[in-house]
Design a protein around this motif. Structure first.
Motif, mmCIF file in Angstrom:
data_model
loop_
_atom_site.group_PDB
_atom_site.id
_atom_site.type_symbol
_atom_site.label_atom_id
_atom_site.label_comp_id
_atom_site.label_asym_id
_atom_site.label_seq_id
_atom_site.Cartn_x
_atom_site.Cartn_y
_atom_site.Cartn_z
ATOM 1 N N THR A 23 5.166 -0.316 4.266
ATOM 2 C CA THR A 23 4.543 0.188 3.037
ATOM 3 C C THR A 23 5.532 0.969 2.182
ATOM 4 O OG1 THR A 23 3.695 2.152 4.186
ATOM 5 C CG2 THR A 23 2.206 0.257 3.981
ATOM 6 N N ASN A 24 6.456 1.649 2.818
ATOM 7 C CA ASN A 24 7.464 2.385 2.055
ATOM 8 C C ASN A 24 8.341 1.423 1.253
ATOM 9 O OD1 ASN A 24 8.826 4.853 1.303
ATOM 10 N ND2 ASN A 24 10.519 4.127 2.567
ATOM 11 N N ARG A 27 6.207 0.179 -1.723
ATOM 12 C CA ARG A 27 5.361 1.234 -2.292
ATOM 13 C C ARG A 27 5.148 1.107 -3.797
ATOM 14 N NH1 ARG A 27 10.113 3.365 -1.035
ATOM 15 N NH2 ARG A 27 11.342 4.382 -2.662
ATOM 16 N N GLY A 35 -1.413 2.201 0.561
ATOM 17 C CA GLY A 35 -0.486 2.659 1.597
ATOM 18 C C GLY A 35 -1.186 3.448 2.689
#
Length: 174
Positions: A23-24, A27, A35
């Protein structure tokens, strides 16, 4: 009981951390709520897999759940492979990042759980059988690199550098 609870919590945390890397990376393409939702789902799936111990034991007693004569159904390592195949096909043909990320969350949660469990008993590819237990160093490598490999696969399939080089579905002949 403490050992089982700690083991289950660790499964959840490893699944969550794997998803955090995913997710980072994406993002900027996620909605604000996606997220955290993906992290929660990753934790719940990675730790929730162990519920099949109680289902297979047909008991809520921990002793029954941890002393099963066979592996419970969600511990079949064919499941994350099936999810991976669906993920790759979805990425290739539909190119929906959101759908692919959710499938990746499920894949990473399952895969991290199975890889961690494989230290003791190997991977169980039903109906084919089991592998030998995974060496701890290999477990660490797989756990660290699997989210990165997933990110690379998604990035290359969904956002190829030269889309003209990838055959379109109608161009593929059987």
């Amino acid at each position: 009981m403490t050992k089982a609870l700690l083991d289950n919590t660790t499964h959840g945390i490893v699944g969550l951390l794997s998803t955090l890397l995913l997710t980072n990376h994406f993002r900027e393409r996620l909605e604000v709520w996606e997220g955290p939702a993906m992290l929660l789902v990753a934790y719940l799936v990675a730790s929730g897999i162990d519920a099949d111990h109680f289902i297979t034991a047909r008991s809520l007693k921990l002793l029954d759940a941890i002393n099963l004569p066979k592996r419970p159904f969600l511990h079949c390592s064919t499941i994350p492979l099936f999810v991976l195949i669906i993920l790759l096909l979805t990425a290739r043909y539909f190119k929906s990042l959101t759908t692919c990320l959710w499938l990746s969350v499920i894949f990473l949660a399952f895969a991290s759980h199975h890889i961690r469990d494989s230290i003791r008993r190997g991977l169980w590819f039903c109906p084919f059988g089991s592998t030998n237990p995974t060496p701890y160093a290999l477990y660490l490598l797989l756990t660290v690199f699997l989210p990165h490999i997933t990110i690379i696969l998604l990035s290359r399939i969904i956002y190829p550098k030269n889309p003209a080089t990838i055959p379109q579905p109608e161009e593929i002949t059987v």
